[in-house]
Design a protein around this motif. Structure first.
Motif, PDB file in Angstrom:
ATOM      1  N   VAL A 117      -1.321   8.565  -0.355  1.00 48.06           N
ATOM      2  CA  VAL A 117      -0.167   7.742  -0.697  1.00 48.06           C
ATOM      3  C   VAL A 117      -0.383   6.352  -0.107  1.00 48.06           C
ATOM      4  CG1 VAL A 117       2.333   7.496  -0.501  1.00 48.06           C
ATOM      5  CG2 VAL A 117       1.309   9.776  -0.669  1.00 48.06           C
ATOM      6  N   VAL A 118      -0.277   5.352  -0.967  1.00 47.77           N
ATOM      7  CA  VAL A 118      -0.494   3.968  -0.565  1.00 47.77           C
ATOM      8  C   VAL A 118       0.732   3.162  -0.986  1.00 47.77           C
ATOM      9  CG1 VAL A 118      -1.967   1.941  -0.844  1.00 47.77           C
ATOM     10  CG2 VAL A 118      -2.973   4.231  -0.916  1.00 47.77           C
ATOM     11  N   ARG A 119       1.202   2.310  -0.096  1.00 47.42           N
ATOM     12  CA  ARG A 119       2.329   1.429  -0.431  1.00 47.42           C
ATOM     13  C   ARG A 119       1.806   0.022  -0.662  1.00 47.42           C
ATOM     14  NH1 ARG A 119       7.755   3.056   0.570  1.00 47.42           N
ATOM     15  NH2 ARG A 119       7.794   5.187   1.349  1.00 47.42           N
ATOM     16  N   GLU A 120       2.226  -0.540  -1.779  1.00 53.15           N
ATOM     17  CA  GLU A 120       1.939  -1.940  -2.075  1.00 53.15           C
ATOM     18  C   GLU A 120       3.277  -2.611  -2.285  1.00 53.15           C
ATOM     19  OE1 GLU A 120      -0.783  -2.252  -5.352  1.00 53.15           O
ATOM     20  OE2 GLU A 120      -2.458  -1.498  -4.155  1.00 53.15           O
ATOM     21  N   GLY A 121       3.779  -3.240  -1.220  1.00 53.84           N
ATOM     22  CA  GLY A 121       5.132  -3.812  -1.272  1.00 53.84           C
ATOM     23  C   GLY A 121       6.139  -2.692  -1.435  1.00 53.84           C
ATOM     24  N   GLU A 122       6.956  -2.792  -2.457  1.00 55.33           N
ATOM     25  CA  GLU A 122       7.962  -1.769  -2.738  1.00 55.33           C
ATOM     26  C   GLU A 122       7.398  -0.598  -3.537  1.00 55.33           C
ATOM     27  OE1 GLU A 122      11.278  -1.717  -1.758  1.00 55.33           O
ATOM     28  OE2 GLU A 122      10.631  -3.360  -0.464  1.00 55.33           O
ATOM     29  N   LYS A 123       6.206  -0.761  -4.064  1.00 53.07           N
ATOM     30  CA  LYS A 123       5.592   0.257  -4.914  1.00 53.07           C
ATOM     31  C   LYS A 123       4.915   1.346  -4.093  1.00 53.07           C
ATOM     32  CE  LYS A 123       3.769  -0.439  -9.423  1.00 53.07           C
ATOM     33  NZ  LYS A 123       2.773  -1.013 -10.270  1.00 53.07           N
ATOM     34  N   ILE A 124       5.071   2.578  -4.534  1.00 55.18           N
ATOM     35  CA  ILE A 124       4.373   3.710  -3.925  1.00 55.18           C
ATOM     36  C   ILE A 124       3.344   4.192  -4.940  1.00 55.18           C
ATOM     37  CG2 ILE A 124       4.567   6.063  -3.054  1.00 55.18           C
ATOM     38  CD1 ILE A 124       7.452   5.377  -2.260  1.00 55.18           C
ATOM     39  N   LEU A 125       2.075   4.240  -4.514  1.00 55.48           N
ATOM     40  CA  LEU A 125       1.000   4.668  -5.393  1.00 55.48           C
ATOM     41  C   LEU A 125       0.433   5.989  -4.911  1.00 55.48           C
ATOM     42  CD1 LEU A 125      -0.860   1.244  -5.648  1.00 55.48           C
ATOM     43  CD2 LEU A 125       0.829   2.186  -7.243  1.00 55.48           C
ATOM     44  N   PHE A 126       0.147   6.856  -5.849  1.00 57.60           N
ATOM     45  CA  PHE A 126      -0.507   8.139  -5.554  1.00 57.60           C
ATOM     46  C   PHE A 126      -1.940   8.002  -6.057  1.00 57.60           C
ATOM     47  CE2 PHE A 126       3.979   9.174  -6.236  1.00 57.60           C
ATOM     48  CZ  PHE A 126       4.283   9.767  -5.023  1.00 57.60           C
ATOM     49  N   ARG A 127      -2.877   7.984  -5.133  1.00 62.87           N
ATOM     50  CA  ARG A 127      -4.290   7.838  -5.493  1.00 62.87           C
ATOM     51  C   ARG A 127      -5.050   9.097  -5.121  1.00 62.87           C
ATOM     52  NH1 ARG A 127      -5.238   1.792  -3.091  1.00 62.87           N
ATOM     53  NH2 ARG A 127      -4.070   0.706  -4.711  1.00 62.87           N
ATOM     54  N   ASP A 128      -6.061   9.389  -5.919  1.00 61.38           N
ATOM     55  CA  ASP A 128      -6.936  10.509  -5.579  1.00 61.38           C
ATOM     56  C   ASP A 128      -7.711  10.184  -4.318  1.00 61.38           C
ATOM     57  OD1 ASP A 128      -6.244  12.091  -7.762  1.00 61.38           O
ATOM     58  OD2 ASP A 128      -7.764  11.202  -9.046  1.00 61.38           O
ATOM     59  N   VAL A 129      -7.851  11.154  -3.446  1.00 59.54           N
ATOM     60  CA  VAL A 129      -8.698  11.015  -2.266  1.00 59.54           C
ATOM     61  C   VAL A 129     -10.147  11.050  -2.752  1.00 59.54           C
ATOM     62  CG1 VAL A 129      -9.432  12.084  -0.112  1.00 59.54           C
ATOM     63  CG2 VAL A 129      -7.013  12.078  -0.726  1.00 59.54           C
ATOM     64  N   ASP A 130     -10.939  10.101  -2.332  1.00 62.25           N
ATOM     65  CA  ASP A 130     -12.348  10.098  -2.708  1.00 62.25           C
ATOM     66  C   ASP A 130     -13.067  11.237  -1.998  1.00 62.25           C
ATOM     67  OD1 ASP A 130     -12.151   7.821  -4.330  1.00 62.25           O
ATOM     68  OD2 ASP A 130     -12.391   6.497  -2.606  1.00 62.25           O
ATOM     69  N   LEU A 131     -13.672  12.096  -2.791  1.00 65.78           N
ATOM     70  CA  LEU A 131     -14.418  13.229  -2.210  1.00 65.78           C
ATOM     71  C   LEU A 131     -15.883  13.067  -2.438  1.00 65.78           C
ATOM     72  CD1 LEU A 131     -12.069  16.120  -3.352  1.00 65.78           C
ATOM     73  CD2 LEU A 131     -12.210  15.084  -1.112  1.00 65.78           C
TER      74      LEU A 131
END
Length: 131
Positions: A117-131
Motif C-alpha cells: 500500500v502506497v500513499r500519494e497525497g490523498e490517493k491510496i494505491l495498491f501495488r503488487d509486491v515485486d517478487l
C-alpha cells in the motif's frame, strides 16, 4: 532502514476447516491444521531472524513490524509456499497498521496476493509486491 508493517493471512482456511469437520474427515483436518501451523511458524522464524517485532501470530494470521528488506524476504518465501502448499496466503505491507490491514483485505479479495500500500497525497494505491 525503513520500517514497514506486514500482514499475512490464509485464504479460505475457515471454509476448508468447516468442510473437513462437517464431513468428519478428521485425519485430513489434523493434517491440514498441522500444515497451517508449520507454515506460519516458518514465516515467524524468518521474521524474527531479521529482528522483526511479531505482534500477532495464530490460526492462519501474522501481523508484524519489520524492515523493507525483511518484508521482501518474507514475501518471496510466502510466494514459494503458495506454489507448493494446499492453501494460498495473502500478504500486504504498508507504512502504518491501517494501510497494511486495508491492503491485506484488498489482497484477499483480488487475484493479487502480494500487495504494498502506497500513499500519494490523498490517493491510496495498491501495488503488487515485486517478487
Amino acid at each position: 532502514m525503513e520500517d514497514m508493517y506486514i500482514a499475512i493471512d490464509g485464504d479460505s482456511v475457515g471454509i476448508r476447516l468447516q468442510q473437513l469437520i462437517l464431513e468428519e474427515r478428521l485425519e485430513e483436518l489434523k493434517s491440514f491444521s498441522n500444515s497451517i501451523h508449520d507454515t506460519l511458524l516458518s514465516f515467524v522464524r524468518i521474521l524474527e531472524k531479521h529482528s522483526a517485532v511479531v505482534y500477532m501470530h495464530g490460526g492462519d494470521n501474522i501481523f508484524a513490524k519489520c524492515t523493507r528488506e525483511c518484508a521482501q524476504i518474507v514475501s518471496e518465501y510466502v510466494a514459494v509456499e503458495n506454489k507448493r502448499n494446499r492453501i494460498c496466503y495473502s500478504l500486504a505491507i504498508g507504512k502504518n497498521t491501517q494501510d497494511t490491514y486495508m491492503g491485506l483485505q484488498y489482497a484477499k479479495s483480488s487475484k493479487h496476493h502480494y500487495i504494498e500500500v502506497v500513499r500519494e497525497g490523498e490517493k491510496i494505491l495498491f501495488r503488487d509486491v515485486d517478487l
